[in-house]
Motif scaffolding. Sequence first.
Motif, PDB file in Angstrom:
ATOM      1  N   PHE A   1     -51.848  -3.559 -41.435  1.00 54.90           N
ATOM      2  CA  PHE A   1     -50.484  -3.222 -41.035  1.00 54.90           C
ATOM      3  C   PHE A   1     -49.579  -3.351 -42.252  1.00 54.90           C
ATOM      4  O   PHE A   1     -49.904  -4.012 -43.239  1.00 54.90           O
ATOM      5  CB  PHE A   1     -49.986  -4.122 -39.897  1.00 54.90           C
ATOM      6  CG  PHE A   1     -49.973  -5.590 -40.220  1.00 54.90           C
ATOM      7  CD1 PHE A   1     -48.846  -6.183 -40.789  1.00 54.90           C
ATOM      8  CD2 PHE A   1     -51.074  -6.385 -39.950  1.00 54.90           C
ATOM      9  CE1 PHE A   1     -48.826  -7.536 -41.091  1.00 54.90           C
ATOM     10  CE2 PHE A   1     -51.072  -7.748 -40.249  1.00 54.90           C
ATOM     11  CZ  PHE A   1     -49.948  -8.324 -40.817  1.00 54.90           C
TER      12      PHE A   1
ATOM     13  N   TYR B   1     -45.833  -4.400 -43.878  1.00 54.68           N
ATOM     14  CA  TYR B   1     -44.712  -5.311 -43.667  1.00 54.68           C
ATOM     15  C   TYR B   1     -43.763  -5.218 -44.855  1.00 54.68           C
ATOM     16  O   TYR B   1     -44.121  -4.795 -45.953  1.00 54.68           O
ATOM     17  CB  TYR B   1     -45.192  -6.752 -43.482  1.00 54.68           C
ATOM     18  CG  TYR B   1     -46.106  -7.249 -44.577  1.00 54.68           C
ATOM     19  CD1 TYR B   1     -45.597  -7.832 -45.730  1.00 54.68           C
ATOM     20  CD2 TYR B   1     -47.486  -7.112 -44.458  1.00 54.68           C
ATOM     21  CE1 TYR B   1     -46.431  -8.280 -46.738  1.00 54.68           C
ATOM     22  CE2 TYR B   1     -48.341  -7.554 -45.457  1.00 54.68           C
ATOM     23  CZ  TYR B   1     -47.803  -8.138 -46.591  1.00 54.68           C
ATOM     24  OH  TYR B   1     -48.641  -8.558 -47.594  1.00 54.68           O
TER      25      TYR B   1
ATOM     26  N   ILE C   1     -45.646 -13.740 -41.077  1.00 52.56           N
ATOM     27  CA  ILE C   1     -45.095 -12.474 -40.595  1.00 52.56           C
ATOM     28  C   ILE C   1     -44.211 -12.705 -39.376  1.00 52.56           C
ATOM     29  O   ILE C   1     -44.630 -13.322 -38.391  1.00 52.56           O
ATOM     30  CB  ILE C   1     -46.214 -11.482 -40.219  1.00 52.56           C
ATOM     31  CG1 ILE C   1     -47.147 -11.219 -41.407  1.00 52.56           C
ATOM     32  CG2 ILE C   1     -45.627 -10.176 -39.689  1.00 52.56           C
ATOM     33  CD1 ILE C   1     -46.499 -10.488 -42.561  1.00 52.56           C
TER      34      ILE C   1
ATOM     35  N   PRO D   1     -42.832 -10.685 -36.480  1.00 56.23           N
ATOM     36  CA  PRO D   1     -43.035  -9.377 -35.863  1.00 56.23           C
ATOM     37  C   PRO D   1     -41.988  -8.997 -34.819  1.00 56.23           C
ATOM     38  O   PRO D   1     -42.117  -7.963 -34.156  1.00 56.23           O
ATOM     39  CB  PRO D   1     -44.398  -9.554 -35.181  1.00 56.23           C
ATOM     40  CG  PRO D   1     -44.355 -10.979 -34.719  1.00 56.23           C
ATOM     41  CD  PRO D   1     -43.526 -11.745 -35.728  1.00 56.23           C
TER      42      PRO D   1
ATOM     43  N   ASP E   1     -41.947  -7.234 -39.937  1.00 54.79           N
ATOM     44  CA  ASP E   1     -42.378  -5.971 -39.339  1.00 54.79           C
ATOM     45  C   ASP E   1     -41.137  -5.194 -38.924  1.00 54.79           C
ATOM     46  O   ASP E   1     -40.702  -5.248 -37.778  1.00 54.79           O
ATOM     47  CB  ASP E   1     -43.286  -6.239 -38.135  1.00 54.79           C
ATOM     48  CG  ASP E   1     -43.837  -4.965 -37.513  1.00 54.79           C
ATOM     49  OD1 ASP E   1     -43.685  -3.888 -38.128  1.00 54.79           O
ATOM     50  OD2 ASP E   1     -44.423  -5.049 -36.425  1.00 54.79           O
TER      51      ASP E   1
ATOM     52  N   SER F   1     -41.519  -2.885 -35.962  1.00 57.55           N
ATOM     53  CA  SER F   1     -42.053  -3.526 -34.741  1.00 57.55           C
ATOM     54  C   SER F   1     -43.357  -2.878 -34.260  1.00 57.55           C
ATOM     55  O   SER F   1     -43.619  -2.810 -33.057  1.00 57.55           O
ATOM     56  CB  SER F   1     -41.009  -3.489 -33.613  1.00 57.55           C
ATOM     57  OG  SER F   1     -39.858  -4.209 -33.985  1.00 57.55           O
TER      58      SER F   1
ATOM     59  N   ILE G   1     -46.464  -3.946 -34.806  1.00 55.88           N
ATOM     60  CA  ILE G   1     -47.470  -4.924 -34.383  1.00 55.88           C
ATOM     61  C   ILE G   1     -47.384  -5.169 -32.880  1.00 55.88           C
ATOM     62  O   ILE G   1     -48.400  -5.209 -32.175  1.00 55.88           O
ATOM     63  CB  ILE G   1     -47.301  -6.241 -35.150  1.00 55.88           C
ATOM     64  CG1 ILE G   1     -47.625  -6.028 -36.629  1.00 55.88           C
ATOM     65  CG2 ILE G   1     -48.208  -7.331 -34.576  1.00 55.88           C
ATOM     66  CD1 ILE G   1     -47.303  -7.208 -37.521  1.00 55.88           C
TER      67      ILE G   1
END
Length: 303
Positions: A172, A174, A231, A233, A256, A259, A261
Amino acid sequence: MKSPIFNFCLSICIVALFCCSCKDNTKGKQKSELAQQSKKSLSSADSVLFHFWDKFAMQDTALVKSPEKGEQQLADFLQLLAQTPDSATRDKAVDLMLDKAQINRISFDYFIKQYEHYLYDGNSPMRNDIVYESVLRYLIKTDLLSNLEKEAYRPTYKLVLRNKEGQTAEDFTYELTYGKKQKLSDIKSRYTFLIFYDPDCSHCKETIQQLRDTPQLVQLFAQLKVQVVAIDPWGDRTKWKNYQWQLAEQWINGFDSESKILSFNIYDLKASPTIYLLDENKKVLLKDTYLQQVITYFVKTNP
């Protein structure tokens, strides 16, 4: 001279199990006998699981719902399942138990709720996706439930199958504190301690403070080349920025911003904090774990 990790383990009172090895001087016949004994031992353990509920009266609703009887029986059963490495054995044991529970729909529904409470609730110290996976497999195939009831369990089943131990952690993107974006896969370190936190979570704050302010922990993570990746999220940029002073400078502090995640359930964040331990190739070593379990893992694998 004892290793720094061993000394660290003693200083924070964490009990660790050490595996000893020795030179094998046995002959072929002795090896065969040991193998047979091991096989018998495994068969005996499986037998205990498979017959664990034989004498339990599932039709007795009062017995089933008694905390000292039904609930305690289930807790003991779950402890044995958690110690069973073979998925087929776990599946069979769960199948036998729930097949027996079908004699009384009240008992069946009660135990299904208890399985969820113990194995999947974010606040349960016994939560275990590996064991719950066996329960969910049963629920989406049993004829006792309607198709609609089965479908209700499929999203959770898909979640517990993601980022399992031994799998490569899902990647992912970030955002960093200075605006640059990078991916989880970009990190180069022997281990990655991945922690998803909520700025409003008191337990997250306690875990972060312990990780940041315990000198032995800081030394251990530096020695083993562990990169902490924290992280947020939850998508609130203001809260994330205001929380940055809580994190150590050498950590990667990510946000994140899209958003993804949570929106795409890339990781199952049923608890705060949610912690993963990854190896240098981003393979999952520990899933949805605790700080002390991570330390115990280091002690066992880096004596």
